[in-house]
Write an enzyme that holds these catalytic residues in place. Structure first.
Site, PDB file in Angstrom:
ATOM      1  N   GLU A   1      -4.861   2.306  -4.184  1.00 39.32           N
ATOM      2  CA  GLU A   1      -3.395   2.347  -4.088  1.00 39.32           C
ATOM      3  C   GLU A   1      -2.854   1.081  -3.436  1.00 39.32           C
ATOM      4  OE1 GLU A   1      -4.930   4.665  -0.463  1.00 39.32           O
ATOM      5  OE2 GLU A   1      -5.497   4.445  -2.551  1.00 39.32           O
TER       6      GLU A   1
ATOM      7  N   ASP B   1       0.847  -1.190   0.000  1.00 42.68           N
ATOM      8  CA  ASP B   1       0.000   0.000   0.000  1.00 42.68           C
ATOM      9  C   ASP B   1       0.886   1.246   0.000  1.00 42.68           C
ATOM     10  OD1 ASP B   1      -3.093   0.714   0.675  1.00 42.68           O
ATOM     11  OD2 ASP B   1      -1.726   2.222   1.490  1.00 42.68           O
TER      12      ASP B   1
END
Length: 395
Positions: A315, A272
């Site tokens: 993301e 992430d």
């Protein structure tokens, strides 16, 4: 019961070549119109444009034969031969292009035989100019045009039924052209392009099947390409070009079953990007998209052929490392983390980092990908809590 009279009638029957010409003109005109309107709403790729152009050239070729004996031979005969070589060559090139088989070697081959056919035909016309020699020369070079793709298709180890069918059509057509060339030289020395004999009937029959087979192949290949395009859209993330969430999880399930069967290590990583929302808010979404693309490229450069990489959220990304144990997967995860930092420094005016959660198991038939994902996600959350830009393993 077959009578002598019936045999005599059958032996005396001959197809009218001029009738065949009208049939080929009508057939090719219909196919050219059909393909042109079929592709009108599609994106214009090189292969389809070449195939449509080939069909219209073939319409002109068959039509030009009707002008023989009405125009000077030195005009109409080179025109007709040029049209059939251009039309047939373009059709073959289009089909090879659609199958991904028109490489540098193939282009060089066709360049050489195109030059050879032009030079030899001019030589024959200037110094001999006999009808049978013109037929033999043209038939020989047409044979060379079609034998190469036939050979290329038939020698493929893993070919589709469509490719096998095309290969056979090319082979049969090449054999008919070779027989026509031989017959013009040694069997029918008075033979012209419009002569009625067995070699000519074989030629027209093969041209008929080539006309139908080539068109059918074009339509089927177009449908295959459309299907593959839709499949790619459904399977890959449009921004980064890597696997989408659904496809990654499906492929990961298959890898998990294989690892359980072979008792091999299976490592799942969740990645992430840190403070990605801040990047979007500060620099804009266009810059944020560029960061995601650079990030994906940096990760891909450091993965092996057997690894999986997909985008599973905005993301958030996932990596599957097949056959790597805990120690090896820790090394790889740290390598990926550092690769992201290095990429951000070289590609942007600001630095971005990534947090990574890792889990490694030696799975059995009860191991669930869903459970591994949840445990890995907890490790990723811990990495965020501990300050980001780090790798945390699930224990």
């Amino acid at each position: 019961m077959i009578t002598a009279h019936m045999v005599g009638v059958f032996m005396g029957f001959q197809l009218d070549i001029r009738t065949l010409l009208y049939l080929f003109i009508t057939g090719n005109l219909f196919i050219a119109l059909l393909i042109t309107f079929y592709r009108v709403h599609f994106s214009k790729d090189i292969a389809s444009v070449a195939f449509i152009a080939a069909k219209w050239l073939q319409v002109l070729y068959w039509s030009s034969i009707l002008l023989w004996n009405k125009m000077p031979d030195y005009i109409v005969i080179p025109l007709s031969n040029g049209l059939i070589l251009a039309g047939g060559g373009l059709e073959i090139a289009a089909l090879l292009l659609m199958m991904g088989m028109l490489g540098r070697t193939e282009k060089l081959y066709y360049l050489l035989i195109t030059a050879g056919s032009i030079i030899s035909f001019i030589f024959v016309v200037l110094f001999f100019n006999q009808p049978n020699l013109r037929v033999a020369t043209t038939s020989f070079w047409v044979m060379l045009f079609v034998i190469y793709p036939g050979h290329s298709l038939m020698r493929m180890k893993e070919k589709t039924p469509l490719q096998s069918m095309l290969g056979m059509i090319f082979y049969v057509f090449a054999a008919a052209m070779l027989w026509r060339s031989f017959a013009a030289l040694f069997v029918e020395p008075e033979m012209g392009a419009l002569s009625a004999n067995s070699a000519q009937y074989s030629y027209y029959l093969c041209m008929f099947f080539f006309m139908l087979g080539g068109t059918l192949a074009f339509i089927l290949l177009s449908n295959e390409h459309s299907y593959e395009k839709l499949k790619r859209i459904a399977s890959y993330d449009s921004l980064t070009g890597i696997l989408g969430r659904r496809t990654f999880l499906l492929e990961a399930e298959l890898k998990l079953a294989l690892a359980a069967k072979k008792q091999e290590h299976y490592s799942l990583l969740l990645l992430d990007l840190d403070h990605f929302k801040k990047i979007n808010d500060t620099y804009g979404h266009e810059k944020g998209d560029a960061v995601l693309q650079d990030f994906a490229k940096a990760i891909e450069r450091n993965l092996g052929n057997g690894d999986l990489f997909g985008r599973v959220g905005g993301e958030e990304f996932a990596v599957l490392l097949y056959r790597l144990d805990e120690e090896a997967s820790d090394i790889k995860a740290e390598q990926l983390r550092q690769a992201v930092v290095d990429s951000s420094r070289s590609s942007h005016s600001f630095e971005y980092t990534v947090s990574i959660g890792v889990i490694t198991v030696l799975p059995d038939h009860r191991t669930s990908l869903n459970m591994l994902y949840k445990l890995c996600d907890r490790a990723l959350y811990q990495a965020k809590q501990e300050g980001r830009n780090r790798v945390v393993r699930s224990r």
